[in-house]
Design a protein around this motif. Structure first.
Motif, PDB file in Angstrom:
ATOM      1  N   LEU A 151       7.733   1.272  -7.893  1.00  0.00           N
ATOM      2  CA  LEU A 151       6.543   1.858  -8.844  1.00  0.00           C
ATOM      3  C   LEU A 151       6.123   2.704  -9.386  1.00  0.00           C
ATOM      4  O   LEU A 151       5.781   3.537  -9.471  1.00  0.00           O
ATOM      5  N   PHE A 206      -3.858  -4.636 -12.208  1.00  0.00           N
ATOM      6  CA  PHE A 206      -2.767  -3.273 -11.903  1.00  0.00           C
ATOM      7  C   PHE A 206      -3.401  -2.323 -11.409  1.00  0.00           C
ATOM      8  O   PHE A 206      -1.951  -2.233 -10.289  1.00  0.00           O
ATOM      9  N   PRO A 207      -4.411  -2.133 -10.066  1.00  0.00           N
ATOM     10  CA  PRO A 207      -4.939  -1.737  -9.298  1.00  0.00           C
ATOM     11  C   PRO A 207      -4.730  -2.192  -8.064  1.00  0.00           C
ATOM     12  O   PRO A 207      -3.729  -1.890  -7.155  1.00  0.00           O
ATOM     13  N   LEU A 244      -0.767  -2.716  -7.406  1.00  0.00           N
ATOM     14  CA  LEU A 244      -0.164  -1.514  -6.449  1.00  0.00           C
ATOM     15  C   LEU A 244      -0.347  -1.056  -5.076  1.00  0.00           C
ATOM     16  O   LEU A 244       0.141  -0.856  -4.399  1.00  0.00           O
ATOM     17  N   PHE A 245      -1.282  -1.313  -4.890  1.00  0.00           N
ATOM     18  CA  PHE A 245      -2.146  -1.276  -3.881  1.00  0.00           C
ATOM     19  C   PHE A 245      -1.156  -3.010  -2.911  1.00  0.00           C
ATOM     20  O   PHE A 245      -0.708  -2.316  -1.690  1.00  0.00           O
ATOM     21  N   TRP A 305       2.380  -1.237  -2.622  1.00  0.00           N
ATOM     22  CA  TRP A 305       2.643  -0.353  -1.341  1.00  0.00           C
ATOM     23  C   TRP A 305       1.778  -0.222   0.098  1.00  0.00           C
ATOM     24  O   TRP A 305       2.540  -0.430   0.970  1.00  0.00           O
ATOM     25  N   ALA A 306       1.705  -1.874  -0.053  1.00  0.00           N
ATOM     26  CA  ALA A 306       1.127  -2.249   1.612  1.00  0.00           C
ATOM     27  C   ALA A 306       2.910  -3.010   1.640  1.00  0.00           C
ATOM     28  O   ALA A 306       2.763  -3.316   3.228  1.00  0.00           O
ATOM     29  N   LEU A 311       5.485  -2.316   0.182  1.00  0.00           N
ATOM     30  CA  LEU A 311       6.720  -0.975   1.305  1.00  0.00           C
ATOM     31  C   LEU A 311       6.443  -0.390   2.379  1.00  0.00           C
ATOM     32  O   LEU A 311       7.234  -0.337   3.412  1.00  0.00           O
ATOM     33  N   ILE A 312       4.878  -0.289   2.814  1.00  0.00           N
ATOM     34  CA  ILE A 312       5.116  -0.037   4.196  1.00  0.00           C
ATOM     35  C   ILE A 312       5.215  -0.416   5.083  1.00  0.00           C
ATOM     36  O   ILE A 312       5.665  -0.616   6.590  1.00  0.00           O
TER      37      ILE A 312
END
Lengths: 65, 929
Positions: free
Chosen positions: A21, A41-42, A45-46, A49-50, A52-53
């Motif tokens: 990140l 790009f966004p 990132l999402f 992030w998902a 990772l969670i």
């Protein structure tokens, strides 16, 4: 503190998260590109992030330290 | 626009609803059925992190900078990855020592220092005021958007007494007082408040998602449509990002800042640590909370870009797009829902933050000063719990009014996000002292104090002062030219450091100076005894439990003094309860007879710490007790004792565990012996029964012949024949018993050679040919074409086959009897099947017929008319060769006996006598004679 393997896994995940990140790995996603009509790009990132969670959820719910 | 009464009415109705939720939470808590004792509720309450900043500010940020709203949520996600490691330790420490705020935590760690706790409180108050102002500003802007005609500028009331925001702030403060400081019992959790906060988290998430879905799918054709239009608009396209200008340094510092804030902000500490019901909830909440953050952020970019596309940039305030987009489309109900969502976000933050800050102000600023005065101090009497509550209530109003003041005089100039970041940077200063204190024994009070002071000073100089200057309250000249024209003192380019945004710049200087001062000064002079003892308790929080914890206290105290002191601060009910418990522990009948020991003093101090903070608690306990000052050697000695005690208790635990293991092993062995004993008895009675039958007939025949000397010769011959037959049966039985006993005890002799199993079967069939012919049965033998060579004892295997064949011969029907013998081979070994078309074996007996003498257990059904030992012997033999024998339960046309043998099981033994231990079948026999 870090004796249990569960904690060590979380620590490793934390550093992996910090890496993906931030610069320079984050710079690999081309801001001009897009996927399914959404800017890459966004989306990346999402997506990261998902992931990772989800990994964190898996580690926390499936280890019994 | 909506009418003012509608918006105000809806807002108050919502606050009333919240109050209902909180009351319900308190009611359930009083009943002992807590609603917040649940990982999901815990995670939702953590989402108090999402304030008006998230709800309004993120959209504004996205509308001006694209993806830059995101690091504020990525940081907490990363922090939560470590929550199970780090926050759990904070939970354990806070629970053990009744720590109720972050100031108390830091103060307690460094020798229960009142000065340090006070400093942390001061930094918190100064740092958090802009953040509270942010919430008030958001609500005020939202209210203006809702009630003014579209496009009209909200004008701030000139006179503060005319400003609706002030009344809103006061209403919120009153509300917070009612929920947060209702009970006299100040050290307990606020269950109702947490329930209300969790409820608010649901409301704000649903409201934001509703607006997001409406904008994305109602006003546009989905996300792809929005992005396609943005790419087509030249003035908006840069929002999607530009690799060349992307400031990764700022990205990192925002992530780091948010990562620290999610733990260090007073409200997060309050919810995560103080209000936590059960440590295990953290395991689930650690991922549910980041998932919540992800959800609430999905539509931020679409809403921001959608607003810019529809309104054009510069015409409407992007921070209010969440409200103005539904309003402009005539969706008044949705706009009202969105406003309520924003209200949830703002009120949730303000309520928890002011409760947290008020307990800090009360415990760590006001109490230490009050306790020095004659009226309330050490010598004073009287219950102070009411006073504590009053101080907290006043502190809530005080904090709220400070927030309002900041909003009123300085809030106009800044965007919501920038205001929030100032607060984040302030609380980030706690990181070195807090985390260092949890993991490094060497950190000292002086180091922590110096670090905090220098960090806070740099924060003020590089971030706070410029923000005040930019709001017009200070001349901005010192920003551009430095104070007194000294260029290298320019607040936003300190020492000439340029090329960073002001936040990264401030964070870099303040945090690195803070950390350096903390480490250097901690190493400069070692910790004092009091600091050492607290450092040990904090750093080794996971390695101790209540019973083996060292108590760093030596001295004398009177029980009535301690009781009076406890009563003053926590009320008589809880004080009495605590002392009665201690009386039980010490084994004395009444409280008055207690001889206070270190453990009791520690319990009193912890109880006081819950009410007035650990620093004040320490002062109060010291005031009534005659304490011996501990030197470093004493601390180490106490620690040593505790360590020995702990080692001792671990040793005891291990011993008792091994005793338990031994006991259960013995019990199992005993049970096995008992069952063997029973089996032996059964066997003995079966054997004697079997022996008695032929003996009886031999004896009666002999008696008959003795009684009748003139018996006809033919009859005499017949009787003698019976005697001979019965004698044969008798000796066969005795032989078989001996045989079985030998095999089972491992004394049997095995003569293993290479045998062709096919040939062996053929020979066995040949041997029994006569018998089958007598019964009129047909025998079929199916063998594989090639020889099947196996190493085993041919006589024993023949015995098995003969036994099975003679059983089959006995049970085939009188006419049309048929017996099939099949030999199959596989990689694992060989399998022999012998099946007849007789009546078969009832399923219930499948297991039993291999047991000794089971033939006479049941009348009817399968009754081999032999000694009853043939099948048990066969099983022993087959198992000796490593095989298995059983009845195929699936076969319905008669009895199908199957046994298999692995290849070359006895390869190593050759033709020698083998002495193997008895296989552990659980059917041992009495020793052979």
């Amino acid at each position: 503190m870090h004796r249990t393997r569960g904690s060590q896994r979380l620590l490793a995940l934390f550093f992996a998260g910090m890496m993906v990140l931030n610069y320079p790995l984050l710079a690999l996603w081309d801001p001009q590109a897009s996927l399914f009509g959404l800017p890459l790009f966004p989306l990346a990132l999402f997506g990261l992030w998902a992931i990772l969670i989800a990994t964190m959820a898996w580690l926390l719910e499936h280890s019994g330290d | 626009m909506l009418s003012v009464p509608l918006v105000v009415g809806a807002s108050f109705a919502y606050l009333l609803l919240l109050f209902g939720v909180a009351s319900y939470g308190n009611w359930r808590s009083a009943q002992g059925r807590s609603v917040i004792d649940n990982a999901w509720v815990y995670a939702l309450s953590m989402a108090v992190y999402c304030t008006a900043w998230t709800y309004f500010g993120s959209v504004g940020r996205a509308a001006s900078a694209g993806i830059w709203f995101l690091p504020i949520y990525l940081g907490p996600t990363l922090a939560m990855v470590l929550a199970w490691v780090v926050v759990r330790k904070m939970l354990r420490i806070a629970r053990s020592y009744r720590i109720t705020s972050i100031a108390d935590f830091i103060g307690s760690r460094y020798g229960k220092s009142p000065a340090l706790a006070g400093l942390v409180t001061l930094i918190t108050v100064v740092g958090i005021v802009p953040y509270i102002a942010l919430q008030l500003k958001a609500v005020s802007v939202g209210y203006a958007v809702m009630t003014l005609p579209a496009g009209a500028q909200a004008t701030q009331a000139q006179d503060w007494w005319n400003d609706s925001t002030l009344y809103f702030a006061l209403a919120l403060a009153a509300f917070t007082v009612v929920f947060g400081t209702r009970r006299l019992d100040v050290s307990e959790r606020h269950e109702g408040m947490v329930a209300a906060i969790a409820f608010e988290s649901v409301v704000k998430l649903l409201a934001f998602l509703a607006v997001g879905i409406f904008v994305t799918y109602g006003l546009f054709d989905g996300m792809a449509d929005i992005f396609a239009r943005v790419r087509a608009a030249p003035e908006l396209a840069p929002l999607l990002g530009d690799a060349a200008t992307f400031d990764y340094g700022q990205w990192f510092s925002l992530t780091l800042l948010a990562m620290l804030s999610v733990v260090l902000l007073p409200r997060q500490f309050q919810i995560m640590v103080v209000e936590n019901v059960n440590e295990r909830h953290l395991r689930r909440a650690a991922w549910v909370f980041p998932a919540y953050l992800l959800l609430i952020n999905i539509f931020v970019l679409p809403v921001a870009l959608g607003g810019l596309l529809l309104f054009g940039s510069g015409t409407m305030d992007p921070e209010a797009f969440v409200l103005s987009l539904p309003l402009a489309s005539g969706q008044h109900a949705l706009a009202l829902l969105a406003f309520i969502g924003g209200l949830s976000a703002a009120t949730g933050m303000v309520i928890v933050e002011s409760i947290a800050v008020s307990s800090m102000v009360c415990n760590d600023l006001v109490m230490p000063l009050l306790l020095r005065t004659r009226r309330f101090g050490i010598r004073a009497q009287g219950d102070l719990t009411r006073l504590l509550l009053r101080i907290r209530r006043a502190a809530i109003f005080f904090v709220m009014l400070l927030g309002y003041g900041y909003f009123h005089w300085a809030g106009e100039a800044y965007a919501l996000v920038s205001i929030g970041l100032i607060s984040f940077a302030a609380v980030a200063q706690f990181a070195p002292a807090l985390f260092g204190g949890m993991y490094w024994r060497g950190g000292t009070r002086v180091g922590a104090m110096a670090g905090l002071l220098i960090g806070f000073a740099l924060w003020t100089y590089t971030l706070m002062l410029p923000s005040i200057a930019k709001s017009g309250w200070l001349p901005t000249a010192f920003l551009d030219d430095g104070p007194w024209g000294i260029q290298w003192l320019k607040p936003e380019q300190l020492f000439g450091l340029s090329g960073m945004d002001n936040l990264t710049h401030a964070l870099f200087w303040s945090l690195s100076a803070n950390l350096t001062a903390y480490v250097v000064l901690s190493l400069w002079r070692g910790p004092t005894p009091a600091e050492t003892s607290q450092a040990l308790l904090f750093v080794e929080a996971f390695q101790r439990n209540r019973s083996t914890e060292p108590v760093f206290w030596r001295g004398r105290a009177k029980v009535q003094d301690l009781l009076a002191l406890t009563t003053r601060f926590v009320g008589s009910v809880r004080a009495r309860h605590l002392f009665e418990e201690q009386a039980r522990r010490l084994g004395v009948p009444t409280v008055a007879q207690i001889e206070p020991d270190a453990q009791l003093v520690r319990q009193v101090e912890i109880a006081l710490a819950g009410a007035i903070g650990s620093a004040s608690a320490r002062v109060m306990v010291a005031s009534v007790a005659d304490e011996d000052a501990l030197a470093l050697e004493d601390v180490l000695q106490i620690l040593d004792e505790a360590t020995r005690l702990r080692a001792h208790s671990i040793e005891l635990e291990e011993k008792s565990a091994s005793l338990e293991r031994a006991t259960s092993e013995l019990r199992a062995a005993n049970a096995q012996l008992q069952s063997l004993d029973r089996l032996k008895d059964d066997f003995m009675s079966s054997v004697t029964h079997e022996l008695r039958t032929p003996l009886t007939s031999i004896r009666s025949m002999a008696e008959l012949m003795a009684d009748e000397p003139d018996m006809p010769l033919a009859q005499r011959q017949q009787f003698i024949q019976i005697i001979v037959t019965e004698t044969e049966r008798l000796s066969r039985l005795v032989n078989q018993v001996l045989d079985l006993a030998k095999i089972e005890s491992g004394h049997a002799q095995w003569h293993n050679t290479d045998i062709d199993l096919g040939q062996l079967l053929a020979q066995a069939v040949q041997t029994t040919e006569e018998m089958f012919r007598d019964r009129g049965a047909q025998v079929q033998l199916a063998l594989p074409p090639q020889p099947v060579v196996l190493r085993a004892d041919p006589d024993r295997l023949t015995q098995v086959v003969l036994n099975l064949l003679s059983n089959a011969a006995k049970f085939v029907p009188a006419t049309g009897g048929k017996v099939d013998i099949t030999l199959r081979t596989s990689d694992a070994g060989v399998q022999v099947t012998i099946q007849d078309n007789g009546p078969g074996v009832p399923a219930a007996q499948h297991g039993m017929i291999f047991e000794k003498f089971h033939q006479n257990q049941d009348s009817g059904g399968y009754r081999p008319q032999g000694t009853g030992l043939g099948l048990p012997i066969s099983r022993q033999i087959v198992e000796h060769f490593g095989g298995r024998i059983w009845i195929d339960p699936a076969y319905g046309g008669g009895a199908r006996f199957v046994f298999d043998l692995p290849w070359n099981t006895m390869a190593d033994t050759g033709a020698t006598d083998v002495h193997t231990p008895a296989p552990a079948t659980g059917h041992a026999l009495p020793p052979t004679p």
